[in-house]
Motif scaffolding. Sequence first.
Motif, PDB file in Angstrom:
ATOM      1  N   UNK A  70      44.872 -10.694 -12.894  1.00 44.16           N
ATOM      2  CA  UNK A  70      44.646 -12.156 -12.442  1.00 44.16           C
ATOM      3  C   UNK A  70      43.262 -12.369 -12.076  1.00 44.16           C
TER       4      UNK A  70
ATOM      5  N   UNK B  17      45.543 -15.841 -15.498  1.00 44.27           N
ATOM      6  CA  UNK B  17      46.147 -14.706 -15.602  1.00 44.27           C
ATOM      7  C   UNK B  17      46.309 -14.080 -17.040  1.00 44.27           C
TER       8      UNK B  17
ATOM      9  N   UNK C  30      49.090 -11.367 -19.026  1.00 45.27           N
ATOM     10  CA  UNK C  30      50.391 -10.817 -18.772  1.00 45.27           C
ATOM     11  C   UNK C  30      50.381  -9.422 -19.977  1.00 45.27           C
TER      12      UNK C  30
ATOM     13  N   UNK D 210      55.167  -4.309 -12.319  1.00 50.76           N
ATOM     14  CA  UNK D 210      56.772  -5.108 -12.234  1.00 50.76           C
ATOM     15  C   UNK D 210      57.722  -4.006 -11.317  1.00 50.76           C
TER      16      UNK D 210
ATOM     17  N   UNK E 182      60.134  -8.341  -8.781  1.00 48.58           N
ATOM     18  CA  UNK E 182      59.124  -8.879  -8.739  1.00 48.58           C
ATOM     19  C   UNK E 182      57.849  -8.282  -8.825  1.00 48.58           C
ATOM     20  N   UNK E 183      56.675  -8.893  -8.973  1.00 50.19           N
ATOM     21  CA  UNK E 183      55.488  -8.032  -9.278  1.00 50.19           C
ATOM     22  C   UNK E 183      54.643  -7.819  -7.899  1.00 50.19           C
ATOM     23  N   UNK E 184      54.127  -6.774  -7.769  1.00 50.45           N
ATOM     24  CA  UNK E 184      53.321  -6.433  -6.860  1.00 50.45           C
ATOM     25  C   UNK E 184      51.827  -6.531  -7.196  1.00 50.45           C
ATOM     26  N   UNK E 185      51.208  -7.189  -6.597  1.00 51.59           N
ATOM     27  CA  UNK E 185      49.351  -7.134  -6.813  1.00 51.59           C
ATOM     28  C   UNK E 185      48.707  -6.090  -6.160  1.00 51.59           C
TER      29      UNK E 185
END
Lengths: 114, 114
Positions: free
Chosen positions: A33, A48, A50, A96, A100-103
Amino acid sequence: DGGITQSPKYLFRKEGQNVTLSCEQNLNHDAMYWYRQDPGQGLRLIYYSQIVNDFQKGDIAEGYSVSREKKESFPLTVTSAQKNPTAFYLCASSIFLGSSYEQYFGPGTRLTVT
Amino acid sequence: AQSVTQLDSQVPVFEEAPVELRCNYSSSVSVYLFWYVQYPNQGLQLLLKYLSGSTLVKGINGFEAEFNKSQTSFHLRKPSVHISDTAEYFCAVSVGQGAQKLVFGQGTRLTINP
């Protein structure tokens, strides 16, 4: 050590010039991102990606371009069409977690255009 | 569209006093919520996250947050702050297919006075 690197930390350009900000990650994350941060406005998503060779516009993509030729790299070009490019730019990647995703964030590049 | 509101742009607190940073979100679906901390001229570091389960979430550096679905809030608390907690704090909610994007609040600048 695994992490996200952004270079340079400070960047100065003249108005009308394109400039490319570097972002590299060795976390083996699929998603990456770019955010722009301005005082009092939080972070706003520019682009962003993926997966490799695919990316989507965020909320403020006008005047910016990106590429994703390698999993670990996601450079951002600030073009001369961006009306107010001076800002702090943050790159992130995410993993992932099953729901959820953790940034994770890089240290940022402060761009000043005069 | 989902949004996040941090009700205080600045919070001054004396050292060893308790603090609460407020965050409200708008969403019609299940959400995943995050608090990040940013020290001057650095990237963001994850403090804590709520994905599911217990509504009281504990994070790093002695911080905790409580998810309140009926009030759509996710306030951050610490019972006793230190000078080193001086930073900007961002609340974020995940959005998008697979929750791969984050929407950030405007940020709250926490200043600890001796």
